[in-house]
Motif scaffolding. Structure first.
Motif, PDB file in Angstrom:
ATOM      1  N   ALA A   1      -0.946   3.827   6.893  1.00  0.00           N
ATOM      2  CA  ALA A   1      -1.131   5.265   7.088  1.00  0.00           C
ATOM      3  C   ALA A   1      -1.647   5.980   5.847  1.00  0.00           C
ATOM      4  O   ALA A   1      -1.952   7.160   5.902  1.00  0.00           O
ATOM      5  CB  ALA A   1       0.198   5.897   7.515  1.00  0.00           C
ATOM      6  N   SER A   2      -1.771   5.290   4.718  1.00  0.00           N
ATOM      7  CA  SER A   2      -2.159   5.938   3.469  1.00  0.00           C
ATOM      8  C   SER A   2      -3.582   6.489   3.535  1.00  0.00           C
ATOM      9  O   SER A   2      -4.503   5.822   4.007  1.00  0.00           O
ATOM     10  CB  SER A   2      -2.052   4.941   2.314  1.00  0.00           C
ATOM     11  OG  SER A   2      -2.627   5.477   1.144  1.00  0.00           O
ATOM     12  N   LYS A   3      -3.747   7.717   3.039  1.00  0.00           N
ATOM     13  CA  LYS A   3      -5.082   8.312   2.983  1.00  0.00           C
ATOM     14  C   LYS A   3      -5.933   7.701   1.867  1.00  0.00           C
ATOM     15  O   LYS A   3      -7.153   7.843   1.865  1.00  0.00           O
ATOM     16  CB  LYS A   3      -4.966   9.820   2.775  1.00  0.00           C
ATOM     17  CG  LYS A   3      -4.354  10.554   3.954  1.00  0.00           C
ATOM     18  CD  LYS A   3      -4.310  12.058   3.704  1.00  0.00           C
ATOM     19  CE  LYS A   3      -3.708  12.791   4.893  1.00  0.00           C
ATOM     20  NZ  LYS A   3      -3.658  14.259   4.663  1.00  0.00           N
TER      21      LYS A   3
ATOM     22  N   VAL B   1       0.837  -1.202   0.000  1.00  0.00           N
ATOM     23  CA  VAL B   1       0.000   0.000   0.000  1.00  0.00           C
ATOM     24  C   VAL B   1       0.870   1.249   0.000  1.00  0.00           C
ATOM     25  O   VAL B   1       0.574   2.221  -0.709  1.00  0.00           O
ATOM     26  CB  VAL B   1      -0.955  -0.006   1.207  1.00  0.00           C
ATOM     27  CG1 VAL B   1      -1.688   1.328   1.325  1.00  0.00           C
ATOM     28  CG2 VAL B   1      -1.951  -1.146   1.085  1.00  0.00           C
ATOM     29  N   ALA B   2       1.931   1.230   0.770  1.00  0.00           N
ATOM     30  CA  ALA B   2       2.830   2.390   0.819  1.00  0.00           C
ATOM     31  C   ALA B   2       3.440   2.670  -0.555  1.00  0.00           C
ATOM     32  O   ALA B   2       3.606   3.835  -0.954  1.00  0.00           O
ATOM     33  CB  ALA B   2       3.931   2.154   1.848  1.00  0.00           C
ATOM     34  N   ALA B   3       3.751   1.603  -1.307  1.00  0.00           N
ATOM     35  CA  ALA B   3       4.332   1.800  -2.636  1.00  0.00           C
ATOM     36  C   ALA B   3       3.282   2.291  -3.627  1.00  0.00           C
ATOM     37  O   ALA B   3       3.530   3.228  -4.405  1.00  0.00           O
ATOM     38  CB  ALA B   3       4.952   0.485  -3.124  1.00  0.00           C
ATOM     39  N   LEU B   4       2.097   1.680  -3.624  1.00  0.00           N
ATOM     40  CA  LEU B   4       1.046   2.069  -4.572  1.00  0.00           C
ATOM     41  C   LEU B   4       0.501   3.466  -4.277  1.00  0.00           C
ATOM     42  O   LEU B   4      -0.005   4.143  -5.174  1.00  0.00           O
ATOM     43  CB  LEU B   4      -0.100   1.047  -4.524  1.00  0.00           C
ATOM     44  CG  LEU B   4       0.240  -0.359  -5.016  1.00  0.00           C
ATOM     45  CD1 LEU B   4      -0.904  -1.314  -4.715  1.00  0.00           C
ATOM     46  CD2 LEU B   4       0.531  -0.348  -6.510  1.00  0.00           C
TER      47      LEU B   4
ATOM     48  N   ILE C   1      -7.134   2.452  -2.590  1.00  0.00           N
ATOM     49  CA  ILE C   1      -6.619   1.102  -2.333  1.00  0.00           C
ATOM     50  C   ILE C   1      -7.520   0.480  -1.267  1.00  0.00           C
ATOM     51  O   ILE C   1      -7.703   1.064  -0.191  1.00  0.00           O
ATOM     52  CB  ILE C   1      -5.152   1.137  -1.850  1.00  0.00           C
ATOM     53  CG1 ILE C   1      -4.289   1.929  -2.846  1.00  0.00           C
ATOM     54  CG2 ILE C   1      -4.618  -0.269  -1.686  1.00  0.00           C
ATOM     55  CD1 ILE C   1      -2.921   2.291  -2.300  1.00  0.00           C
ATOM     56  N   ILE C   2      -8.085  -0.677  -1.565  1.00  0.00           N
ATOM     57  CA  ILE C   2      -9.051  -1.308  -0.662  1.00  0.00           C
ATOM     58  C   ILE C   2      -8.550  -2.701  -0.276  1.00  0.00           C
ATOM     59  O   ILE C   2      -8.202  -3.511  -1.152  1.00  0.00           O
ATOM     60  CB  ILE C   2     -10.445  -1.420  -1.318  1.00  0.00           C
ATOM     61  CG1 ILE C   2     -10.944  -0.035  -1.727  1.00  0.00           C
ATOM     62  CG2 ILE C   2     -11.438  -2.090  -0.387  1.00  0.00           C
ATOM     63  CD1 ILE C   2     -12.257  -0.059  -2.483  1.00  0.00           C
TER      64      ILE C   2
END
Length: 441
Positions: free
Chosen positions: A114-116, A87-90, A99-100
């Protein structure tokens, strides 16, 4: 002491005016209430659906951001995964808007992200598919969906989704699912046919890159409207779920030829992770087949049946008017039930022959044998006729003949019979006949 006007003048004009005023006031109040209620319903339905038609059950006219992606993680292990790193990379890619991570319940151990752009979606097993899609459709605001496995390795600068979109735009209209290869993984193309009356899924290996469906670990890409139109969009395993549901809809799949930026993570070499992934696939597959009414698969000529064992109470749905529900759906007896019925018949005939009991086919079983040389495809019992005095030769029949001249012989006895219904047992139904000295059989 002051009395109310209605008490002082029970039949006076004052009382009539008071009653009339009260009734007019009540009618006006009710009218105002109904007016506001209708306005609220109008706003709730048309106003909300204008922004989100999915609330009205229509998922095909929601405004989507063109050439943008929603990434979905579904096939992953709750204890061993690299979701946080992926998720951090995408999150850094501009074409990815959301991203789900989809799971059956809250992840344990918890995954801190932590991604919004990220959202945890917990599925409710009791929710209907339509209700679930209505509740989640607002999460999908992009034109495309990417279904990704975990343990992927890639360079964020190498993710050129536009190349995949250009290739996808040139294909035929019936190609709705696109598979992006992962380096080191093998994809298999299949011809697929789902036969609704017989509950059967037929698959045969074929050459690609275009075929009815693909199995194997890959990144799957399809339009959001198509994805949300699936009966079970989040079913697992993802590859087989897409294969079956796409074939039911008449869609085909293409393996994209553009150079793939994805490769397998080195963590996939760990025996613990590989073992857990292989162990989880078969239960997921069984659950998928149950959801999609697949009770028989024929893969490259190899047949496998699902749906019932000797311990299963019933291998079909509800019983309506003492008839299995599948008959009303114009379907045949589920294959596992038909197999159990034949095995039960074989055992009953062996016992009758061993004890010298005279028997013959009756009713629908006789009709099926005369017409098709086999049992009627939608039948759920076998009808046999025997002589009443012969029932004393078999211990399982003695108790029944003391009560009635007919009965059912199934797994409620101690014989090794199969049963698929506690309401309407799969087994042999027999009818006793009185014999006479002139009877010849």
């Amino acid at each position: 002491m002051h009395l109310h006007a209605a008490n002082r003048f029970p039949n006076s004009p004052e009382m009539f005016a008071w009653r009339l005023t009260r009734r007019v006031f009540c009618i006006l109040a009710i009218g105002v209430f109904l007016q506001y209620l209708l306005l609220y319903i109008f706003w709730a339905y048309f106003g909300q659906c204008a922004d989100n038609p999915a609330r009205a059950g229509d998922f095909t006219h929601v405004r989507r951001t063109r050439a943008a992606f929603t990434c979905v993680f579904r096939d992953f292990d709750a204890q061993h995964n690299d979701l946080a790193a992926l998720v951090a990379a995408l999150d850094k890619h501009s074409d990815i808007q959301r991203i789900i991570t989809v799971s059956e319940g809250q992840l344990y151990p918890p995954v801190k992200i932590a991604s919004k752009k990220h959202f945890f979606l917990e599925l409710e097993p009791s929710a209907s598919p339509v209700k679930a899609r209505m509740e989640i459709s607002h999460l999908f605001t992009t034109e495309w969906v990417l279904l990704l496995p975990t343990f992927l390795a890639f360079e964020i600068d190498a993710l050129n989704f536009r190349a995949f979109l250009r290739e996808a735009e040139l294909v035929a209209a019936d190609i709705r699912v696109f598979a992006i290869k992962i380096k080191g993984n093998r994809l298999s193309c299949h011809t697929v046919r789902y036969d609704h009356p017989t509950w059967s899924l037929h698959m045969n290996s074929t050459s690609g890159p275009v075929c009815d469906g693909v199995t194997g670990s890959a990144v799957y890409m399809l339009k959001t409207d198509d994805f949300l139109s699936l009966v079970q969009p989040f079913a697992q395993p993802v590859d087989e779920s897409l294969l079956i549901q796409a074939s039911i809809k008449g869609w085909t799949t293409q393996i994209l030829s553009a150079e793939t930026p994805f490769s397998k993570s080195s963590q996939l070499l760990e025996p613990t992770i590989l073992g857990r992934m292989h162990e989880s696939r078969e239960p997921q597959r069984q659950k998928l087949y149950a959801r999609l009414d697949v009770k028989r698969t024929v893969v490259n000529g190899h047949e496998e049946l699902f749906g019932c064992t000797k311990a299963t109470k019933r291998c079909f749905g509800d019983v309506i008017n003492e008839m299995p529900s599948y008959i009303y759906e114009k379907r045949f007896t589920p294959p596992c039930c038909a197999r159990a019925l034949k095995k039960t018949l074989e055992h009953v005939i062996d016992v009758l022959n061993l004890n010298g009991v005279r028997y013959w086919l009756e009713g629908g079983s006789l009709l099926g044998a005369a017409r098709n040389g086999q049992l009627i495809p939608w039948d759920y019992d076998v009808d046999l006729g025997i002589y009443l005095n012969d029932t004393q030769l078999v211990q399982y029949l003695r108790a029944s003949t003391q009560r009635d001249l007919s009965g059912s012989w199934h797994s409620r006895t101690k014989a090794p019979f199969f049963v698929c219904s506690t309401v309407r047992p799969i087994g042999c139904t027999w009818t006793s006949f009185l014999s006479s000295p002139t009877t010849v059989l």
